[in-house]
Design a protein around this motif. Structure first.
Motif, PDB file in Angstrom:
ATOM      1  N   HIS A  43       0.846  -1.192   0.067  1.00 19.07           N
ATOM      2  CA  HIS A  43      -0.056   0.061   0.101  1.00 19.07           C
ATOM      3  C   HIS A  43       0.847   1.293   0.032  1.00 19.07           C
ATOM      4  N   ALA A  44       0.816   2.201  -1.106  1.00 15.01           N
ATOM      5  CA  ALA A  44       1.794   3.061  -1.142  1.00 15.01           C
ATOM      6  C   ALA A  44       1.907   4.113  -0.277  1.00 15.01           C
ATOM      7  N   ASN A  45       0.614   4.688   0.147  1.00 13.12           N
ATOM      8  CA  ASN A  45       0.736   5.726   1.151  1.00 13.12           C
ATOM      9  C   ASN A  45       0.863   5.500   2.644  1.00 13.12           C
ATOM     10  N   GLN A  46       0.633   3.980   2.974  1.00 16.39           N
ATOM     11  CA  GLN A  46       1.095   3.503   4.146  1.00 16.39           C
ATOM     12  C   GLN A  46       2.554   3.610   4.428  1.00 16.39           C
ATOM     13  N   HIS A  47       3.498   3.491   3.348  1.00 12.57           N
ATOM     14  CA  HIS A  47       4.801   3.445   3.374  1.00 12.57           C
ATOM     15  C   HIS A  47       5.759   4.432   2.968  1.00 12.57           C
ATOM     16  N   ILE A  48       5.213   5.747   2.245  1.00 11.82           N
ATOM     17  CA  ILE A  48       5.794   6.480   1.660  1.00 11.82           C
ATOM     18  C   ILE A  48       6.283   7.516   3.048  1.00 11.82           C
ATOM     19  N   PRO A  49       5.257   7.860   3.692  1.00 14.95           N
ATOM     20  CA  PRO A  49       5.763   8.800   4.782  1.00 14.95           C
ATOM     21  C   PRO A  49       6.671   8.027   5.863  1.00 14.95           C
ATOM     22  N   ILE A  50       6.708   6.814   6.011  1.00 11.22           N
ATOM     23  CA  ILE A  50       7.609   5.970   6.769  1.00 11.22           C
ATOM     24  C   ILE A  50       9.146   6.550   6.415  1.00 11.22           C
ATOM     25  N   PHE A  51       9.263   6.893   5.265  1.00 14.30           N
ATOM     26  CA  PHE A  51      10.787   7.159   5.121  1.00 14.30           C
ATOM     27  C   PHE A  51      11.306   8.405   5.027  1.00 14.30           C
ATOM     28  N   THR A  52      10.305   9.416   4.980  1.00  8.70           N
ATOM     29  CA  THR A  52      10.583  10.695   5.547  1.00  8.70           C
ATOM     30  C   THR A  52      10.895  10.717   7.211  1.00  8.70           C
ATOM     31  N   GLY A  53      10.202   9.802   7.919  1.00  5.64           N
ATOM     32  CA  GLY A  53      10.326   9.575   9.392  1.00  5.64           C
ATOM     33  C   GLY A  53      11.690   9.120   9.646  1.00  5.64           C
TER      34      GLY A  53
ATOM     35  N   TRP B  71       1.202  -0.445  -5.217  1.00  6.81           N
ATOM     36  CA  TRP B  71       2.191  -0.432  -5.791  1.00  6.81           C
ATOM     37  C   TRP B  71       2.189  -1.588  -6.644  1.00  6.81           C
ATOM     38  N   LYS B  72       2.376  -1.720  -8.047  1.00  7.85           N
ATOM     39  CA  LYS B  72       2.574  -3.124  -8.669  1.00  7.85           C
ATOM     40  C   LYS B  72       4.261  -3.276  -8.892  1.00  7.85           C
ATOM     41  N   ALA B  73       4.439  -3.899  -9.812  1.00  7.20           N
ATOM     42  CA  ALA B  73       5.838  -4.308 -10.143  1.00  7.20           C
ATOM     43  C   ALA B  73       6.503  -3.314 -10.667  1.00  7.20           C
ATOM     44  N   ARG B  74       7.972  -3.254 -10.400  1.00  7.20           N
ATOM     45  CA  ARG B  74       8.890  -1.956 -10.890  1.00  7.20           C
ATOM     46  C   ARG B  74       8.674  -2.072 -12.512  1.00  7.20           C
ATOM     47  N   ASP B  75       8.656  -0.778 -13.078  1.00 12.15           N
ATOM     48  CA  ASP B  75       8.642  -0.380 -14.514  1.00 12.15           C
ATOM     49  C   ASP B  75       7.683  -0.553 -15.109  1.00 12.15           C
ATOM     50  N   VAL B  76       6.322  -1.035 -14.461  1.00  9.66           N
ATOM     51  CA  VAL B  76       4.844  -1.298 -15.118  1.00  9.66           C
ATOM     52  C   VAL B  76       3.949  -0.075 -14.970  1.00  9.66           C
ATOM     53  N   ILE B  77       4.140   0.732 -16.096  1.00 12.12           N
ATOM     54  CA  ILE B  77       3.410   2.001 -16.001  1.00 12.12           C
ATOM     55  C   ILE B  77       2.151   2.151 -16.910  1.00 12.12           C
ATOM     56  N   ALA B  78       2.573   1.400 -18.031  1.00  8.85           N
ATOM     57  CA  ALA B  78       1.104   1.485 -19.104  1.00  8.85           C
ATOM     58  C   ALA B  78       0.242   0.376 -18.409  1.00  8.85           C
TER      59      ALA B  78
END
Length: 945
Positions: free
Chosen positions: A525-535, A576-583
């Motif tokens: 889950h993206a937003n569960q983890h992004i702010p962890i790293f600012t901390g 998030w899905k797999a790395r480098d999967v945008i389209a």
């Protein structure tokens, strides 16, 4: 060191050294220390710059926005901040504490008692709002914002004080005098002593009630042991009508009476039940509405019961009764219909029935937490909370502590029961800390510090394995940016327990994987983890532990650009899905706005340690596109009008009022729109350099160097900016960001003279000199129209003009097919293929379709991505008649030709076309005669520069 600190930080550091009011967590019954009103701006108290930072930001008060898109968007949000009734935000806190809500209506959505997951996130939005007000005050100095902050902080202090003690009567007006109100969300009930019913075989129950909520199964009366043996009177059953039931074998054995119509909300109704000789009768407002002649159970059959509750059910999932009580009487006989009818006009004591002989409560108390029994039996009742009370006096929330307690034993996610309680705590903590840093209000610091002391008192007692399990649970264990906030608080309080608390949120398996540069993001889950790293970066600042900074740096590189959409956002359906999967991940629920907010915060925090221009390139992309575009361009008093998801599917229409408002993204959106200037300028920690990261109309007051820097520009409508130095003289290096997309023509002049040097895209261009008043720096940043390709499907592309993501406005829901090479200029700029829209900067048409900046907050259907289609070889508008061939990877002949741009002239272009054609002919990808036709067309065509 002192010379490099901003003026207000120096004042604050001096205030701390001189004895900032001590943080105090008063014992129950004693108010917390601290001033009772916000101090003026000069009295702010806050942390100094961490020693680990090689550059530092300026305060919002030091940078003033000039006219432009940012000030226009901010003005809409400031108006919302000025006008929204903060008592609505405070409603859920006051309700939780059993205080009067002053008639305010909860905001609803996630911030309501009826919200998603039963309102289990309520309180978070109040924290966001406090942060918005704090940023608004620091940016504008308007007193209205500090007054609103003071109101909210004062109310929250009252809430905490009420939560510390036993619940107290909230008196309201009743039918005959005073009555007691049970505010919805207070989780309060009336506890009667044992032995109320005795061994009676006949009984009458009667009560005046004023329901405030239509929740099913809310009990007026529930006397019993558990969910097996009980009798109850509910204001509403599953069909919405009153019900009386008695059982000694659970729900399946209930003998009951059901009403015929729902009780009206916010009006007084009289309920009565008689039970005698096998017959039960239910009365509503003096009229018998149900009769059952087969009721064999009586209180005597049930025997002694453990609990005698008014307003609470033995079924934990049932709501607590919300509304008001006036008069509750129990008789050991069955009143006649006439006696019950008489109770409508007078108090029981003045009626033919008289007071109940088993129990009689008038509920006319106006204080305290006890209710007198007038039956003569002395059965004094007590007002209680279903959850008891907080485990520590610092507890502050808009719901009971039970969510935090339950999380400690959870092994899997269930956000309908427990929905991110520490995430909500973070928002409240952050808002209080921001309020203190903005206004110097000691109450806010006391509340924030108390919250951390309460969290430490809980979490420090848990085994490490329990903490690791908790923080790994999706949604329920989400804690947002709480570590960053705790570290910021620690920088103010210097309390060892606060730093120890911050480290209790370490999710070791994630930290260790990212520190080893092992990408484990797929499925998270993206937003569960992004702010962890600012901390984690802030933990590095406070502890010096390298793995924290390394993990954060590597994590950023796993998201940018590998999981980044063109607008700067990330995530699909929040994950998030797999790395480098945008389209392969584009959908209606891509690019959650909170993710962009938190990635911007992480980018700037990493830049404080390592001045990698990639962080600011990302910052510009996301700020000028997703963040600006997430705010609708119209006013609204009730909602901030900010997106949750930004769908990137063809023809998507942005939703600026998601989920009834008050979502996480609307909260962060309020914050984003009141801090647009936070990263325009940074200063080197030693004061020797000024970084200009963004080209934005603004004025910087750099007090410790005695200068102001005014940036005048209409960027991105203008391809450049002018900076004017004012004030005194000062020597420093001016570091001007050269965007990575600015591949040609970036130029700098000082007082009209060109500055020597070769600007490198994706770097900073430095001008060092002794600056004097009136010095003028002109920065030229030429834009090019370019495309960015999805890494997993190069034919799926996004269109950019400089920093601006241009999106097509078209209602179709299929991918648009577009060709762009037909009129490409010698510079490689694709812009000549588009037609400008007169009078509308950055608006163009292509084959009849309008293209406009993503940042415009409209409800037009948009296409952020299109399918690139160049079926024929065309140069300067001249069609060669030759099909545009492609290699196995999708690269076309025209792609390779224009990859050689810029060209010094037409001859250079033709030479490159010849060499490219020869290679394709030799490779069997193009016929010889077709190749010659391509070269002839290139030679014949005319080109823009």
């Amino acid at each position: 060191m002192a010379a490099s600190l901003p003026r207000r930080t120096l004042l604050l550091a001096a205030a701390i050294a001189a004895g900032t009011p001590a943080v105090s967590h008063a014992a129950p019954g004693r108010p917390g220390a601290g001033p009772q009103a916000p101090a003026p701006p000069a009295g702010r108290a806050g942390p100094t710059t961490p020693a680990a930072w090689s550059v530092r930001p300026f305060g919002l008060e030091d940078v003033t926005l000039g006219p432009g898109v940012f000030s226009d968007k901010r003005r809409l949000m400031l108006d919302h901040a000025r006008g929204y009734d903060v008592n609505r935000l405070l409603q859920v806190f006051r309700a939780n504490a059993g205080l009067s809500t002053l008639g305010a209506v909860a905001p609803g959505g996630w911030e309501g008692l009826d919200g998603e997951a039963n309102g289990n996130l309520r309180g978070h939005y109040t924290g966001h709002f406090l942060t918005m007000l704090s940023q608004a005050y620091r940016s504008t100095g308007e007193r209205v914002f500090t007054e609103r902050i003071g109101t909210m902080v004062g109310a929250l202090a009252e809430v905490r004080e009420a939560l510390r003690g036993d619940p107290a009567v909230l008196s309201t007006r009743g039918r005959f005098g005073a009555a007691v109100e049970n505010v919805r969300g207070s989780y309060q009930y009336v506890d009667l002593p044992a032995g109320v019913l005795g061994d009676t075989t006949t009984i009458t129950l009667a009560a005046w009630v004023k329901p405030a909520h239509d929740g099913d199964w809310a009990r007026v009366v529930d006397f019993g042991d558990d969910t097996n043996r009980y009798l109850y009177l509910a204001a509403r059953n599953a069909d919405g009508v009153p019900r009386f039931a008695i059982t000694d074998s659970g729900a399946g054995g209930e003998q009951g009476l059901d009403g015929t119509a729902a009780l009206p909300l916010d009006e007084w109704s009289h309920l009565a039940v008689t039970l005698a000789d096998g017959t039960g009768t239910l009365y509503v407002d003096g009229t018998a509405v149900a009769r059952n002649t087969a009721m064999t159970l009586t209180p005597a059959v049930l025997g002694p019961l453990a609990h005698h509750w008014l307003g609470r059910s033995h079924y934990p999932a049932d709501p607590v009764f919300a509304g008001a009580f006036e008069e509750f009487n129990v008789w050991s006989r069955a009143l006649s219909a006439e006696e019950i009818a008489a109770l409508l006009d007078v108090r029981a004591a003045d009626s033919p029935a008289g007071r109940g002989d088993l129990a009689s409560y008038a509920f006319d108390e106006t204080g305290g937490g006890r209710f007198a029994d007038a039956s003569g039996r002395g059965l004094t009742a007590t007002l209680r909370r279903t959850w008891g009370g907080p485990s520590h006096p610092g507890f502050l929330a808009a719901y009971p502590e039970t969510q935090f307690i339950e999380l400690e034993s959870m092994t899997g996610s269930d956000y309908t029961r427990v929905w991110a309680p520490y995430y909500t705590a973070h928002k409240i903590l952050r808002g209080l800390l921001d309020a203190h840093l903005a206004t110097g209000d000691g109450r806010a610091l006391d509340l924030a510090s108390g919250m951390c002391d309460w969290m430490y008192s809980r979490l420090s007692k848990l085994p490490a394995a329990t903490l690791q399990r908790m923080w790994g649970i999706f949604s329920s264990g989400e804690f947002g940016g709480i570590v960053e906030a705790i570290c910021d608080l620690h920088a103010v309080t210097a309390e060892a327990r606060h730093l120890a608390l911050a480290r209790l949120f370490d999710l070791d398996r994630l930290i260790d994987a990212c520190a080893a540069d092992t990408d484990v993001l797929d499925g998270l889950h993206a937003n569960q983890h992004i702010p962890i790293f600012t901390g984690l970066v802030r933990l590095y600042d406070e502890t010096g532990e390298e793995r924290y900074l390394t993990a954060a740096r590597n994590f950023w590189g796993m998201v940018v650009p590998h999981r980044m959409y063109s607008i700067g956002g990330t995530s699909t359906g929040e994950f998030w899905k797999a790395r480098d999967v945008i389209a392969g991940t584009i959908g209606d629920t891509t690019a959650e706005s909170c993710c962009a907010y938190n990635l911007l915060k992480l980018s700037r925090t990493l830049f404080f340690h390592e001045q990698d221009p990639a962080y600011m390139d990302y910052y510009e992309r996301t700020l000028y596109n997703q963040v600006l575009g997430s705010k609708q361009d119209r006013p609204d008093a009730e909602k901030p009008l900010v997106t949750y998801f930004i769908g990137l599917t063809p023809g998507h229409v942005r939703d600026y009022t998601p989920k009834q408002g008050t979502t996480c993204c609307e909260g962060t959106g309020m914050e984003s729109a009141t801090k647009y200037q936070d990263s325009v300028y940074f200063a080197a920690a030693d004061g020797g350099a000024l970084y200009v990261n963004l080209y934005s109309p603004s004025t910087l007051t750099w007090a410790e160097r005695g200068v102001t820097v005014t940036q005048t520009t209409e960027y991105p409508r203008e391809q450049g900016s002018t900076l004017t130095i004012d004030g005194g003289s000062a020597s420093f290096a001016l570091r001007l960001r050269v965007p990575s997309w600015a591949t040609a023509g970036f130029r700098v002049t000082v007082n009209g003279r060109a500055v020597p040097g070769t600007p490198v895209p994706g770097s900073y261009f430095t001008v060092s000199r002794a600056w004097r008043r009136g010095d003028t720096v002109r920065v030229r940043v030429p834009f090019r129209l370019r495309v960015e390709k999805a890494v997993d499907d190069p034919s799926l592309q996004a269109l950019f003009h400089g920093p601006v993501n241009l999106v097509a406005r078209d209602p179709s829901t299929g991918l648009l097919e577009c060709g762009l090479y037909r009129n490409a200029g010698l510079s490689g700029d694709l812009l000549p293929t588009l037609t400008p829209v007169p009078g509308r900067p950055l608006h163009y048409t292509l084959d009849g379709t309008e293209w406009a900046p993503f940042a415009e907050g409209t409800e037009d259907p948009t296409h952020a991505y299109f399918r690139r289609s160049e079926p024929r070889v065309v140069f300067g508008g001249t069609d060669s008649g030759v099909a545009n061939p492609a290699k196995a990877d999708g690269t076309t002949l025209l792609d390779e030709v224009w990859a050689g741009a810029p060209f010094s002239g037409k001859g250079a272009l033709v030479t490159h076309v010849r060499s490219t054609v020869d290679a394709w002919v030799d490779g069997g990808l193009l016929g010889r005669e077709e190749g010659e036709q391509v070269v002839r067309t290139a030679r014949k065509a005319s080109y823009a520069d």
